[in-house]
Scaffold this motif. Sequence first.
Motif, PDB file in Angstrom:
ATOM      1  N   ILE A 157      43.252  42.055  40.777  1.00  0.00           N
ATOM      2  CA  ILE A 157      43.499  40.869  41.587  1.00  0.00           C
ATOM      3  C   ILE A 157      42.457  40.805  42.672  1.00  0.00           C
ATOM      4  CG2 ILE A 157      45.189  39.661  43.002  1.00  0.00           C
ATOM      5  CD1 ILE A 157      47.321  41.393  41.676  1.00  0.00           C
ATOM      6  N   GLY A 158      41.599  39.807  42.578  1.00  0.00           N
ATOM      7  CA  GLY A 158      40.596  39.641  43.608  1.00  0.00           C
ATOM      8  C   GLY A 158      39.641  40.789  43.623  1.00  0.00           C
ATOM      9  N   ALA A 159      39.806  41.697  44.589  1.00  0.00           N
ATOM     10  CA  ALA A 159      38.810  42.739  44.766  1.00  0.00           C
ATOM     11  C   ALA A 159      39.373  44.136  44.605  1.00  0.00           C
ATOM     12  CB  ALA A 159      38.180  42.598  46.135  1.00  0.00           C
ATOM     13  N   TYR A 160      40.615  44.279  44.133  1.00  0.00           N
ATOM     14  CA  TYR A 160      41.152  45.625  43.992  1.00  0.00           C
ATOM     15  C   TYR A 160      42.148  45.679  42.851  1.00  0.00           C
ATOM     16  CZ  TYR A 160      45.286  43.840  46.420  1.00  0.00           C
ATOM     17  OH  TYR A 160      46.380  43.112  46.771  1.00  0.00           O
ATOM     18  N   HIS A 202      48.254  36.641  45.881  1.00  0.00           N
ATOM     19  CA  HIS A 202      46.987  36.232  45.287  1.00  0.00           C
ATOM     20  C   HIS A 202      47.148  35.019  44.374  1.00  0.00           C
ATOM     21  CE1 HIS A 202      46.370  40.303  46.710  1.00  0.00           C
ATOM     22  NE2 HIS A 202      45.110  39.931  46.883  1.00  0.00           N
ATOM     23  N   HIS A 206      41.424  33.295  43.272  1.00  0.00           N
ATOM     24  CA  HIS A 206      40.916  34.649  43.494  1.00  0.00           C
ATOM     25  C   HIS A 206      40.473  35.274  42.173  1.00  0.00           C
ATOM     26  CE1 HIS A 206      43.623  34.451  47.171  1.00  0.00           C
ATOM     27  NE2 HIS A 206      42.436  34.712  47.673  1.00  0.00           N
ATOM     28  N   ARG A 207      41.267  35.034  41.153  1.00  0.00           N
ATOM     29  CA  ARG A 207      41.006  35.690  39.870  1.00  0.00           C
ATOM     30  C   ARG A 207      39.739  35.149  39.202  1.00  0.00           C
ATOM     31  NH1 ARG A 207      45.882  36.918  35.531  1.00  0.00           N
ATOM     32  NH2 ARG A 207      45.280  39.075  35.173  1.00  0.00           N
ATOM     33  N   HIS A 210      36.613  36.307  41.083  1.00  0.00           N
ATOM     34  CA  HIS A 210      36.289  37.720  40.854  1.00  0.00           C
ATOM     35  C   HIS A 210      35.583  37.928  39.512  1.00  0.00           C
ATOM     36  CE1 HIS A 210      36.639  42.059  41.106  1.00  0.00           C
ATOM     37  NE2 HIS A 210      37.197  42.079  39.917  1.00  0.00           N
ATOM     38  N   PRO A 236      38.874  33.749  48.602  1.00  0.00           N
ATOM     39  CA  PRO A 236      38.217  33.914  47.292  1.00  0.00           C
ATOM     40  C   PRO A 236      36.778  34.397  47.435  1.00  0.00           C
ATOM     41  CG  PRO A 236      38.615  31.577  47.799  1.00  0.00           C
ATOM     42  CD  PRO A 236      39.377  32.379  48.797  1.00  0.00           C
ATOM     43  N   HIS A 238      36.008  36.987  49.197  1.00  0.00           N
ATOM     44  CA  HIS A 238      36.159  38.436  49.017  1.00  0.00           C
ATOM     45  C   HIS A 238      36.128  38.788  47.532  1.00  0.00           C
ATOM     46  CE1 HIS A 238      38.008  38.237  53.135  1.00  0.00           C
ATOM     47  NE2 HIS A 238      37.324  39.357  53.261  1.00  0.00           N
ATOM     48  N   SER A 239      36.845  37.976  46.739  1.00  0.00           N
ATOM     49  CA  SER A 239      36.930  38.246  45.305  1.00  0.00           C
ATOM     50  C   SER A 239      35.571  38.099  44.635  1.00  0.00           C
ATOM     51  CB  SER A 239      37.934  37.287  44.661  1.00  0.00           C
ATOM     52  OG  SER A 239      39.196  37.387  45.285  1.00  0.00           O
ATOM     53  N   GLY A 243      33.277  41.114  42.956  1.00  0.00           N
ATOM     54  CA  GLY A 243      32.863  41.075  41.568  1.00  0.00           C
ATOM     55  C   GLY A 243      31.368  40.874  41.381  1.00  0.00           C
TER      56      GLY A 243
END
Length: 501
Positions: A157-160, A202, A206-207, A210, A236, A238-239, A243
């Motif tokens: 999810i996003g960044a983790y 999330h 976000h998805r 990423h 988003p 961050h995502s 990625g």
Amino acid sequence: MDFEMWGEIFDEDVATQYMIERSLPGNNNQTEFKDILSADGCRIIQTGPERDKISSAIKRGDEAELRKLTIHQSAFSEEDSAGQIPLHEAAMQNNQYILEITFKASSTDAKFRITHRGKTALFSAIEKGLLENACYLLDNGSSPDCLDHDEDSPLVIGAYVDSQDQDSATILYEASASGNPDVISLLLEYGADANIPKHSGHLPIHRVAHHGYAKALALLIPVTTREAVEESGMSPLHSAAAGGQIQCLEMLLNAGYDPNFMLHPRVRRNYDDQRRSVLYFAVTNEDMCSTKLLLEAGAMPNQDPVKCLQVALRLGNYQLIDTLLRYGANVNYFCRVNTTHFPSALQYALKDEVLLRMLLNYGYDVQRCFDCPYGDRAHVPDDYKGWSSTVIKDTMFCEVICVDFLKHLSGSLVRIMLDYVDHVRFCCKIKAILMEQKQWPEICKIQENVRCLQHLCRLRIRRCLGRLRLRAPVFMSFLNLPNYLKEYILYKEYDLYSQSC
């Protein structure tokens, strides 16, 4: 079926329970045992013969046979061991006629029935990318915002990755995993809400950011509200930065997303370094393109508890370090863990003149390195009781550079530092070490003579300009001075990194 055959499949207790149930009144005439437990306690459902025939006809795509079986309406509501009814199976077949026959033969609530993994028939069609099936189900009342309660697989999810994240998600969120713009467009056309979050907060945007699904992102940007993003605790951006998706990053910045949006504390808890900024994700990935794009968009490099510059120094990436410094990274940051009286960045440059010159050129506070409360006195305090005072106080530069495995570097290090200061005083400890180094005669010559006026003027101008102006290319370009003088002020003759490029 005799007892020995049961024993091969089930343990003795389960088999005994079966025999007891079979002997109870009303059970003697049953031909199917519908719901039993296996030896490990898992539920097993044995479907009836009509249900099996329906399933077989669906998988074969046999429309004529399926129409004949529609008289067995109760079988169309019968679940298999995965919790699927025939409508789920039909939704996954690339044959809309099969789906129509099954749908009309099923009960009115069949479109809302979920499997043990929480999936409706619409979910099943979307997962297979069968747009015609999905469109048919949506036209006939399936909800585009129903939730999936999949408890099996962790989600990125996003960044983790959160392996404990087993909460529900909308069809749109699940569809965003593939980034298929046709599927996402269809769901949005039928009213799917892009602002329904998972329990973790999330969103679909976000998805797709990423994973770098630019076409899907273009569809989600206008329908995702900033309020929903703020409530999620993560932009988003961050995502996309996590990625390494430069195209998505640029699209989000152009759409007006704030490059200085900080992670919410509940999200930061997922990271040991307590990171906050979008820029931090790009720097940790050593993603130069994303880092430069964010800095040009106004990202501030000093917002994280562990500074972005410290991460770049730890990585030893000259280009990343130089870029961060040119956009205002604080070269005089102090590390929370290794407390020192002098700015922490120096510890990464003790053996590297290129890196050392880079830090000093951008305004590193050299003067603090020569601060020492003891001066010519012994460095062992009067109240010394067997442990070092540095355990509870800032560690001085002289204490660091005089340790056995570093003292051989002291001569070259101090000699370089003298190019960035006026006269300094050496405490007795550092002086004793310097006297053993080959650079000592040259250091003495500099210390014993008045510095030239040109050097003193450069130091004075740099103090007047301030560290931030010295690093700002735009400001220096408008400074009404000749280029050679600007270069002298910026120590260009000592810019070993630029000279090597």
